[in-house]
Structure formats: structure tokens, C-alpha cells
Design an enzyme around this catalytic site. Structure first.
Site, short mmCIF file in Angstrom:
data_model
loop_
_atom_site.label_atom_id
_atom_site.label_comp_id
_atom_site.label_asym_id
_atom_site.label_seq_id
_atom_site.Cartn_x
_atom_site.Cartn_y
_atom_site.Cartn_z
N THR A 100 0.81 -1.21 0.00
CA THR A 100 0.00 0.00 0.00
C THR A 100 0.85 1.27 0.00
O THR A 100 2.00 1.25 0.46
CB THR A 100 -0.89 0.00 1.26
OG1 THR A 100 -1.53 1.26 1.39
CG2 THR A 100 -0.08 -0.24 2.52
N ASP A 101 0.26 2.36 -0.48
CA ASP A 101 0.98 3.64 -0.44
C ASP A 101 1.12 4.17 0.99
O ASP A 101 1.91 5.07 1.26
CB ASP A 101 0.27 4.70 -1.32
CG ASP A 101 -1.17 4.99 -0.91
OD1 ASP A 101 -1.67 4.38 0.05
OD2 ASP A 101 -1.80 5.86 -1.56
N GLU A 102 0.35 3.58 1.93
CA GLU A 102 0.38 4.12 3.31
C GLU A 102 1.72 3.91 3.98
O GLU A 102 2.01 4.55 4.99
CB GLU A 102 -0.74 3.48 4.14
CG GLU A 102 -2.11 3.78 3.57
CD GLU A 102 -3.26 3.60 4.55
OE1 GLU A 102 -3.01 3.46 5.75
OE2 GLU A 102 -4.41 3.61 4.09
N TYR B 95 -1.72 -0.31 11.05
CA TYR B 95 -1.89 -1.00 9.75
C TYR B 95 -0.70 -0.73 8.84
O TYR B 95 -0.06 -1.66 8.33
CB TYR B 95 -3.19 -0.54 9.07
CG TYR B 95 -3.24 -0.88 7.59
CD1 TYR B 95 -3.32 -2.20 7.16
CD2 TYR B 95 -3.17 0.13 6.62
CE1 TYR B 95 -3.34 -2.52 5.80
CE2 TYR B 95 -3.20 -0.18 5.26
CZ TYR B 95 -3.28 -1.51 4.86
OH TYR B 95 -3.29 -1.82 3.51
N LYS C 219 2.25 -3.22 7.32
CA LYS C 219 2.50 -3.42 5.88
C LYS C 219 3.96 -3.06 5.56
O LYS C 219 4.63 -3.73 4.77
CB LYS C 219 1.54 -2.59 5.02
CG LYS C 219 0.09 -3.02 5.06
CD LYS C 219 -0.17 -4.41 4.50
CE LYS C 219 0.05 -4.51 3.00
NZ LYS C 219 -0.36 -5.85 2.48
P1 NAD Z 1 -9.76 -7.13 2.32
O1 NAD Z 1 -9.75 -6.86 3.77
O2 NAD Z 1 -10.98 -6.83 1.52
O3 NAD Z 1 -9.42 -8.67 2.06
C1 NAD Z 1 -8.42 -9.35 2.75
C2 NAD Z 1 -8.61 -10.85 2.52
O4 NAD Z 1 -7.55 -11.53 3.23
C3 NAD Z 1 -9.94 -11.40 3.05
O5 NAD Z 1 -10.51 -12.26 2.12
C4 NAD Z 1 -9.55 -12.16 4.31
O6 NAD Z 1 -10.38 -13.26 4.59
C5 NAD Z 1 -8.12 -12.61 3.97
N1 NAD Z 1 -7.31 -12.82 5.17
C6 NAD Z 1 -7.17 -11.98 6.22
N2 NAD Z 1 -6.36 -12.52 7.15
C7 NAD Z 1 -5.99 -13.74 6.67
C8 NAD Z 1 -5.16 -14.77 7.16
N3 NAD Z 1 -4.57 -14.69 8.36
N4 NAD Z 1 -4.95 -15.87 6.40
C9 NAD Z 1 -5.56 -15.97 5.18
N5 NAD Z 1 -6.38 -15.03 4.67
C10 NAD Z 1 -6.58 -13.92 5.40
O7 NAD Z 1 -8.49 -6.39 1.75
P2 NAD Z 1 -8.28 -5.64 0.34
O8 NAD Z 1 -8.76 -4.26 0.47
O9 NAD Z 1 -8.77 -6.51 -0.74
O10 NAD Z 1 -6.68 -5.59 0.30
C11 NAD Z 1 -5.93 -6.67 -0.23
C12 NAD Z 1 -4.45 -6.33 -0.15
O11 NAD Z 1 -4.19 -5.15 -0.87
C13 NAD Z 1 -3.96 -6.07 1.28
O12 NAD Z 1 -2.67 -6.62 1.40
C14 NAD Z 1 -3.92 -4.56 1.39
O13 NAD Z 1 -2.94 -4.14 2.30
C15 NAD Z 1 -3.55 -4.18 -0.04
N6 NAD Z 1 -4.03 -2.85 -0.50
C16 NAD Z 1 -5.36 -2.50 -0.34
C17 NAD Z 1 -5.78 -1.27 -0.84
C18 NAD Z 1 -7.22 -0.83 -0.73
O14 NAD Z 1 -7.53 0.32 -1.05
N7 NAD Z 1 -8.15 -1.67 -0.31
C19 NAD Z 1 -4.87 -0.41 -1.49
C20 NAD Z 1 -3.54 -0.81 -1.60
C21 NAD Z 1 -3.13 -2.06 -1.12
O1 DAU Z 2 -4.14 4.05 0.55
C1 DAU Z 2 -4.39 2.68 0.46
C2 DAU Z 2 -5.20 2.23 1.65
O2 DAU Z 2 -6.51 2.74 1.46
C3 DAU Z 2 -5.22 0.72 1.84
O3 DAU Z 2 -3.93 0.26 2.10
C4 DAU Z 2 -6.18 0.33 2.98
O4 DAU Z 2 -6.26 -1.08 3.06
C5 DAU Z 2 -7.54 0.91 2.68
O5 DAU Z 2 -8.42 0.62 3.75
C6 DAU Z 2 -7.47 2.42 2.45
O6 DAU Z 2 -7.16 3.11 3.69
P1 DAU Z 2 -7.89 4.48 4.10
O7 DAU Z 2 -7.81 4.61 5.55
O8 DAU Z 2 -7.43 5.60 3.26
O9 DAU Z 2 -9.40 4.11 3.60
P2 DAU Z 2 -10.84 4.32 4.29
O10 DAU Z 2 -11.85 3.95 3.27
O11 DAU Z 2 -10.92 3.70 5.63
O12 DAU Z 2 -10.89 5.91 4.50
C7 DAU Z 2 -10.75 6.81 3.41
C8 DAU Z 2 -10.78 8.23 3.98
O13 DAU Z 2 -12.11 8.49 4.48
C9 DAU Z 2 -9.86 8.46 5.16
O14 DAU Z 2 -9.36 9.79 5.13
C10 DAU Z 2 -10.77 8.29 6.38
C11 DAU Z 2 -12.10 8.81 5.88
N1 DAU Z 2 -13.30 8.18 6.49
C12 DAU Z 2 -13.39 6.82 6.46
C13 DAU Z 2 -14.48 6.19 7.02
C14 DAU Z 2 -14.57 4.68 7.02
C15 DAU Z 2 -14.31 8.98 7.03
O15 DAU Z 2 -14.23 10.22 7.02
N2 DAU Z 2 -15.39 8.34 7.59
C16 DAU Z 2 -15.51 6.98 7.62
O16 DAU Z 2 -16.52 6.47 8.17
#
Ligand code: NAD
Ligand code: DAU
Length: 351
Positions: free
Chosen positions: A132-134, A157, A161
Site C-alpha cells: 500500500t501507499d500508506e 496498519y 505493511k
Molecule cells: P480485504 O480486507 O478486503 O481482504 C483481505 C482478505 O484476506 C480477506 O478475504 C480475508 O479473509 C483474507 N485474510 C485476512 N487474514 C488472513 C489470514 N490470516 N490468512 C488468510 N487469509 C486472510 O483487503 P483488500 O482491500 O482486498 O486488500 C488486499 C491487499 O491489498 C492487502 O494486502 C492490502 O494491504 C492491499 N491494499 C489495499 C488497498 C485498498 O484500497 N483496499 C490499497 C492498496 C493495497
Molecule cells: O491508501 C491505500 C489504503 O486505502 C489501503 O492500504 C487500505 O487497506 C484501505 O483501507 C485504504 O485506507 P484508508 O484509511 O485511506 O481508507 P478508508 O476507506 O478507511 O478511509 C478513506 C478516507 O475516508 C480516510 O481519510 C478516512 C475517511 N473516512 C473513512 C471512514 C470509514 C471517514 O471520514 N469516515 C468513515 O466512516
């Protein structure tokens, strides 16, 4: 060429899109999807490929060392695309250990198992770590994260990562384990668990519930359509340089408030409600602890070296996304019943 590939976390949001793309596009590959089916994993997300002949689902936990070692011994995967993780920042604030256990130790278990089965010959093998970019921390008003931006994670988190990224690079350096890492910005699209901003707000607008905006709402995120992320992963897996990192993002920054405003306008139109109805649900609530102010990705390297560009504009992607959630109310009802109700109460009723 035939390959046996393990995708972890393929029942989650991004993983489901990656699994489906690989199963459909590469009939010559054998794709295994390993997922523990935590609250975020859902077999409905991958229903349409469940019976494909080149696909197998394995329920299992990456934290379970013995299980992981025997799986790798038996299957001898050529490639791993590792997405399984605890992924929600708010949950990492209330329960950081779950993030250390899955994201750090779970990743180490996969690395050890992959190293152990191939250490005599890593030819044509690849461990792809999805990150992730975080990990880069938080930006001020200007600037972008590049692949050489120093790591500065600020939440449990992102720290977990970052630690997993460091472990992957360390295995590359120490054991010559062939890897690639990609760091992507915020994804949106179908099958995202409605604890994240966009699906949560779509769900709340539909149900006339308040829209909890953290702090002043001027936090900025860089949004990418999930199918474009999956396509980037496919490209990097096949054409990326071993040992390198690729940033993925759509040069698409939005403050939360501007995004929510756009979403409210779209929803008013689609639900046939008078203009301004949904925006009345906006409620400012207590800020997230240690909230990162701004993320923005420079994806020039991926564009220049591998020719990747996003296929949709944000307006197009958001429009498709809203339609998907409105057409898939049953999916939303399923994932928001049960334990999620408890989470929502605890998370938002005290904010
Ligand atoms: P998600 O939470 O929707 O899905 C995670 C999946 O991993 C789920 O299916 C869960 O059951 C499985 N999982 C969790 N713990 C596990 C374990 N111990 N063993 C096996 N499986 C397990 O997550 P996502 O948003 O699809 O993100 C997927 C990947 O991409 C993550 O590594 C996250 O850090 C990365 N990522 C997410 C975003 C985003 O915006 N969502 C952006 C950049 C990177
Ligand atoms: O940047 C990549 C990341 O983006 C991934 O690595 C993470 O897995 C993914 O969850 C996401 O993280 P964020 O914290 O940016 O996403 P989230 O959707 O939780 O929140 C987006 C923005 O909105 C953040 O500034 C927090 C704000 N927010 C979020 C929620 C859930 C609110 O203001 N209210 C809310 O209820």
C-alpha cells in the site's frame, strides 16, 4: 507456459478481482486461492469462477506455520501473489496485534515456505507482495510518493505493511528470493467491504443513515478503480523486473468532502431524490487517531516502463461502482448482518 500460482486473500475485495482475472485470462495456469475467510472474506465474491477447471479454493490461515509449510511442500507453487491481510486502518487502531500477526508474521510464513521449496533453484519463480501507499506516511499539500520515498508509516496498519515489505526485500537480499512489490493507492469498486469509505457511504445514503465524516473532511486520498489495480498486478507479475517496486495510482486526488459531495449528487440522481437530499446526511464526527492527511501516488514508473494506465476516469468508475452496490443489495445485506452490526455500533455510536 503452465504455472501453479497461489493467490492469498482471494476472497477479499482486491483479491477477488485478481483471482477472477487470472482464472479467466490464463486457462493454462493452475490458480489456488488461499483465504481464511475472515469477516472481510466472502466466497460470494468469487462465485462465478468457483467451478472453473483451473481453479481451487483452499480455506486456511497464513498465520498457521505447519499448514503453510505442508501446503507449499505438496503444491510447490511457481508463483505467489500475496494479498491476504488485515486491511482496515480503524480496526488496526483498536486491535493492532491482529495486524502484526497476519500482516507481518503471516507474510514471513509464506516467505519461509516459498524459500524452502525453491532455495536450490529460483529460476522462473516469483513472490509478488501486494502493498500500500500508506507505508510512505503522509504528505503535505504538495508532492507525490515515488518508489524511493522513505518509509514513514504512521498507523498500526501501515507499520505492519511496511514491516512486511521490509521482510520481502530482506529475503530477496539474503536468500536471493525473487520478488516484486507494488504499492497502490486507495481502491474502490465492487465487492469492497462496507467498512471502507465509499461502500459504507453508498450503503448509508441508500438507507438514509448519517454519513460520518472524520475531522474536517479535508483529508485527501488518491482513488483507483479496483479492476485497474488487478490489471496492473497482472502486468507487473508477468513483465515487472525482479527485485523492483512499482507504485500504482491513478493521479486522482480527492478530498473526502469533495468525493462525498460527488457521491451524494450521483446517489440523488440514481435514487430519484431531490438534489441535495443525500448531502444533508453528512455529519462531522471525531477524527481518526493519527489520521494521515494526504496520500498521492506518482505512477510514472509503471506507466513508462510497462505502459500501464487506468482504463476509466473516476466519474466512470464511481458511476459503475454505485450501480453495482444498488444492484447487489443482497450482497450488502449479507455482509452487513451479524458481527458487522456490533462493529458499527462500537465504531460510530461513540464518535
Ligand atoms: P480485504 O480486507 O478486503 O481482504 C483481505 C482478505 O484476506 C480477506 O478475504 C480475508 O479473509 C483474507 N485474510 C485476512 N487474514 C488472513 C489470514 N490470516 N490468512 C488468510 N487469509 C486472510 O483487503 P483488500 O482491500 O482486498 O486488500 C488486499 C491487499 O491489498 C492487502 O494486502 C492490502 O494491504 C492491499 N491494499 C489495499 C488497498 C485498498 O484500497 N483496499 C490499497 C492498496 C493495497
Ligand atoms: O491508501 C491505500 C489504503 O486505502 C489501503 O492500504 C487500505 O487497506 C484501505 O483501507 C485504504 O485506507 P484508508 O484509511 O485511506 O481508507 P478508508 O476507506 O478507511 O478511509 C478513506 C478516507 O475516508 C480516510 O481519510 C478516512 C475517511 N473516512 C473513512 C471512514 C470509514 C471517514 O471520514 N469516515 C468513515 O466512516
Amino acid at each position: 507456459m503452465s504455472k501453479k500460482i497461489l493467490i492469498t486473500g482471494g476472497a477479499g475485495f482486491i483479491g477477488a478481482h485478481v483471482v477472477k482475472l487470472f482464472v479467466k485470462k490464463y486457462p493454462q495456469y493452475e490458480i489456488h486461492n488461499l483465504d481464511a475467510l475472515t469477516y472481510a472474506g466472502n466466497l460470494e465474491n468469487i462465485e462465478d469462477i468457483a467451478h472453473a477447471s483451473n481453479y481451487k479454493f483452499i480455506k486456511g490461515d497464513i498465520k498457521d506455520i505447519d499448514f503453510i509449510n505442508s501446503l507449499f511442500d505438496k503444491e510447490r507453487y511457481d508463483g505467489v501473489i500475496h494479498l491476504a491481510a488485515e486491511s482496515h486502518v480503524d480496526r488496526s487502531i483498536s486491535n493492532p496485534n491482529a495486524f502484526i500477526e497476519t500482516n507481518v508474521l503471516g507474510t514471513a510464513n509464506l516467505l519461509n515456505a516459498f524459500r524452502d521449496i525453491h532455495q536450490d533453484n529460483f529460476k522462473d519463480k516469483l513472490f509478488y507482495h501486494v502493498s500500500t501507499d500508506e507505508v510512505y506516511g503522509s504528505l503535505g499539500e504538495t508532492g507525490l510518493f515515488t518508489e524511493t520515498t522513505p518509509y514513514d508509516p504512521k498507523s498500526p496498519y501501515s507499520a505492519s505493511k511496511a514491516a512486511s515489505d521490509h521482510m520481502v526485500r530482506a529475503y530477496g537480499n539474503t536468500y536471493d528470493l525473487p520478488f516484486v512489490i507494488s504499492n497502490c493507492s486507495n481502491n474502490y469498486g465492487s465487492y469492497q467491504f462496507p467498512e471502507k469509505l465509499i461502500p459504507l457511504f453508498i450503503h448509508n445514503i441508500k438507507n438514509n443513515k448519517s454519513l460520518p465524516v472524520y475531522g474536517d473532511g479535508k483529508y485527501t486520498r488518491d482513488w483507483l478503480f479496483v479492476e485497474d489495480h488487478a490489471k496492473a498486478i497482472d502486468l507487473i507479475f508477468h513483465q515487472g523486473n525482479v527485485g523492483e517496486t512499482y507504485n500504482i495510482g491513478g493521479f486522482n486526488e480527492w478530498t473526502n468532502l469533495n468525493l462525498i459531495q460527488l457521491l451524494c449528487e450521483m446517489m440523488d440522481e440514481k435514487l430519484d431524490r431531490p438534489k441535495g437530499t443525500s448531502a444533508k446526511l453528512i455529519t462531522f464526527v471525531k477524527d481518526r487517531a493519527g489520521h494521515d492527511r494526504r496520500y498521492a501516488i506518482d505512477a510514472t514508473k509503471l506507466n513508462k516502463t510497462l505502459g500501464w494506465t487506468p482504463s476509466v476516469t473516476f466519474e466512470q468508475g464511481l458511476d459503475k461502482t454505485v450501480d453495482w452496490y444498488l444492484e447487489n443489495q443482497a450482497w450488502l445485506e449479507n455482509v452487513t448482518s451479524g458481527a458487522y452490526q456490533e462493529y458499527y455500533k462500537k465504531m460510530y455510536e461513540t464518535s
